[in-house]
Design a protein around this motif. Structure first.
Motif, PDB file in Angstrom:
ATOM      1  N   ARG A  57       0.975  -1.125  -0.091  1.00 51.45           N
ATOM      2  CA  ARG A  57       0.138  -0.056  -0.123  1.00 51.45           C
ATOM      3  C   ARG A  57       0.823   1.170  -0.065  1.00 51.45           C
ATOM      4  O   ARG A  57       2.034   1.274   0.357  1.00 51.45           O
ATOM      5  N   VAL A  58       0.424   2.299  -0.634  1.00 54.94           N
ATOM      6  CA  VAL A  58       1.199   3.529  -0.638  1.00 54.94           C
ATOM      7  C   VAL A  58       1.472   4.107   0.743  1.00 54.94           C
ATOM      8  O   VAL A  58       0.532   3.845   1.644  1.00 54.94           O
ATOM      9  N   PRO A  59       2.625   4.465   1.193  1.00 57.94           N
ATOM     10  CA  PRO A  59       2.723   5.045   2.476  1.00 57.94           C
ATOM     11  C   PRO A  59       1.803   6.300   2.867  1.00 57.94           C
ATOM     12  O   PRO A  59       2.041   7.174   1.815  1.00 57.94           O
ATOM     13  N   MET A  60       1.354   6.670   3.940  1.00 58.80           N
ATOM     14  CA  MET A  60       0.532   7.672   4.152  1.00 58.80           C
ATOM     15  C   MET A  60       1.107   8.182   5.734  1.00 58.80           C
ATOM     16  O   MET A  60       1.455   7.565   6.381  1.00 58.80           O
ATOM     17  N   TYR A  61       1.254   9.762   5.767  1.00 52.58           N
ATOM     18  CA  TYR A  61       1.729  10.205   6.914  1.00 52.58           C
ATOM     19  C   TYR A  61       1.002  11.413   7.473  1.00 52.58           C
ATOM     20  O   TYR A  61       0.476  12.222   6.599  1.00 52.58           O
ATOM     21  N   ARG A  62       0.741  11.401   8.821  1.00 56.25           N
ATOM     22  CA  ARG A  62       0.196  12.540   9.477  1.00 56.25           C
ATOM     23  C   ARG A  62       1.301  13.735   9.306  1.00 56.25           C
ATOM     24  O   ARG A  62       2.499  13.713   9.339  1.00 56.25           O
ATOM     25  N   THR A  63       0.842  15.041   9.225  1.00 59.47           N
ATOM     26  CA  THR A  63       1.547  16.204   8.830  1.00 59.47           C
ATOM     27  C   THR A  63       1.528  17.124   9.787  1.00 59.47           C
ATOM     28  O   THR A  63       0.759  17.160  10.681  1.00 59.47           O
ATOM     29  N   SER A  64       2.378  18.118   9.937  1.00 60.71           N
ATOM     30  CA  SER A  64       1.780  19.637  10.680  1.00 60.71           C
ATOM     31  C   SER A  64       1.310  20.478   9.988  1.00 60.71           C
ATOM     32  O   SER A  64       1.188  21.480  10.485  1.00 60.71           O
ATOM     33  N   ILE A  65       0.890  19.862   8.836  1.00 60.78           N
ATOM     34  CA  ILE A  65       0.112  20.825   8.038  1.00 60.78           C
ATOM     35  C   ILE A  65      -1.523  21.223   8.546  1.00 60.78           C
ATOM     36  O   ILE A  65      -2.075  20.111   8.364  1.00 60.78           O
ATOM     37  N   PRO A  66      -1.820  22.585   9.088  1.00 65.42           N
ATOM     38  CA  PRO A  66      -3.144  22.405   9.332  1.00 65.42           C
ATOM     39  C   PRO A  66      -4.165  22.387   8.579  1.00 65.42           C
ATOM     40  O   PRO A  66      -4.046  23.071   7.612  1.00 65.42           O
ATOM     41  N   CYS A  67      -5.291  21.847   8.750  1.00 69.94           N
ATOM     42  CA  CYS A  67      -6.537  21.957   7.816  1.00 69.94           C
ATOM     43  C   CYS A  67      -7.166  23.314   8.392  1.00 69.94           C
ATOM     44  O   CYS A  67      -7.102  23.383   9.519  1.00 69.94           O
ATOM     45  N   VAL A  68      -7.989  23.859   7.348  1.00 73.71           N
ATOM     46  CA  VAL A  68      -9.000  24.928   7.777  1.00 73.71           C
ATOM     47  C   VAL A  68     -10.387  23.992   8.631  1.00 73.71           C
ATOM     48  O   VAL A  68     -10.841  23.433   8.248  1.00 73.71           O
ATOM     49  N   PRO A  69     -10.415  24.622   9.786  1.00 77.29           N
ATOM     50  CA  PRO A  69     -11.388  23.861  10.806  1.00 77.29           C
ATOM     51  C   PRO A  69     -12.804  24.332  10.133  1.00 77.29           C
ATOM     52  O   PRO A  69     -13.073  25.182   9.710  1.00 77.29           O
TER      53      PRO A  69
END
Length: 274
Positions: A152-164
């Motif tokens: 499976r493709v690797p996926m990572y949590r980042t420090s890039i914030p989403c707009v809430p």
């Protein structure tokens, strides 16, 4: 003795040649027990996020504010298990090969169908998937390391914030594909034509700048090797809602298990910009 369907499903060439309906029915009957990568080439696949109706407006707004991570390609009516625009013979509760069940922001189980959990107040959102632009990358002659390795493709949590929006807030999840710098430039050009399935990359190289400490330890999916002449290329990922659910802590939600997508009857070509 294995059935003919199961034997056929073990052949990647056969799986790739299926129509969207054939791929979806194979998921429904358990013939495809895991990742839908390489199934029904040319047909759009989607991430799934299902919430009680009282949270639907907030999630819809969250998706509108974060279109790279959450490009919604379909939404069900409350209580419905169908989205006719994505496929006439489509059952949201049975046609994904792997579901995650969430309660209060935590995964409490994984199942191959959720028909008995479906409620009259549930609204399902289907979010565009990078499998669509991967087909375009392959057509453009670019390598996909996770496909080469059969993982499976690797996926990572980042420090890039989403707009809430409402209770939904958190950081973007990205998927990663290693490419040479020249290939990365070409990948940007190709994937920019597919904004409804995440579009162009959000970051190139330097994973530390987006909060990723170890490429060898993805939060979802599987690790892949990155060559000495390659850089990691990161795209916004439809697993982002799962990271956000952990923060929002809704009392109940259903998502796909990473890599286990809903196969639709829509064609990837329909989503490409001229």
């Amino acid at each position: 003795m294995a059935s003919t369907a199961m034997m056929s499903a073990s052949d990647p060439t056969v799986r790739a040649s299926w129509t969207g309906l054939e791929g979806r029915l194979a998921c429904r009957d358990g013939t495809i027990p895991g990742s839908t990568a390489g199934v029904a080439d040319g047909y759009v696949q989607g991430n799934l996020a299902v919430f009680p109706e009282r949270l639907a407006d907030d999630f819809r707004l969250f998706a509108e504010r974060n279109p790279k991570s959450c490009p919604v390609i379909g939404e069900s009516r409350p209580g419905s298990r169908a989205i006719p625009d994505l496929g006439l013979d489509l059952d949201l509760a049975t046609d994904v090969p792997g579901y995650r069940i969430w309660r209060n922001g935590a995964v409490v189980g994984e199942r191959t169908e959720v028909a008995d959990l479906w409620r009259d107040d549930l609204v399902a959102f289907v979010i565009g998937c990078s499998f669509s632009f991967e087909a375009a990358l392959v057509e453009g002659g670019l390598p996909l390391r996770h496909v080469e390795m059969g993982v499976r493709v690797p996926m990572y949590r980042t420090s890039i914030p989403c707009v809430p929006a409402g209770p939904f807030a958190g950081q973007m999840v990205v998927s990663m594909r290693p490419l040479t710098p020249a290939q990365a430039i070409r990948a940007v050009e190709i994937t920019a034509r597919y904004p409804r399935v995440h579009g162009a990359p959000v970051h190139l190289a330097r994973p530390d700048l987006i909060g990723i400490r170890d490429l060898g330890a993805p939060d979802y999916g599987d690790p892949v090797r990155v060559g000495a002449d390659e850089i990691p290329v990161f795209w916004a990922c439809g697993v982002t809602p799962q990271s956000v659910i952990a923060s929002a802590r809704p009392d109940f939600a259903i998502t796909h298990a990473p890599g286990c997508m809903l196969i639709t009857d829509r064609l990837n070509a329909e989503f490409a910009m001229a």
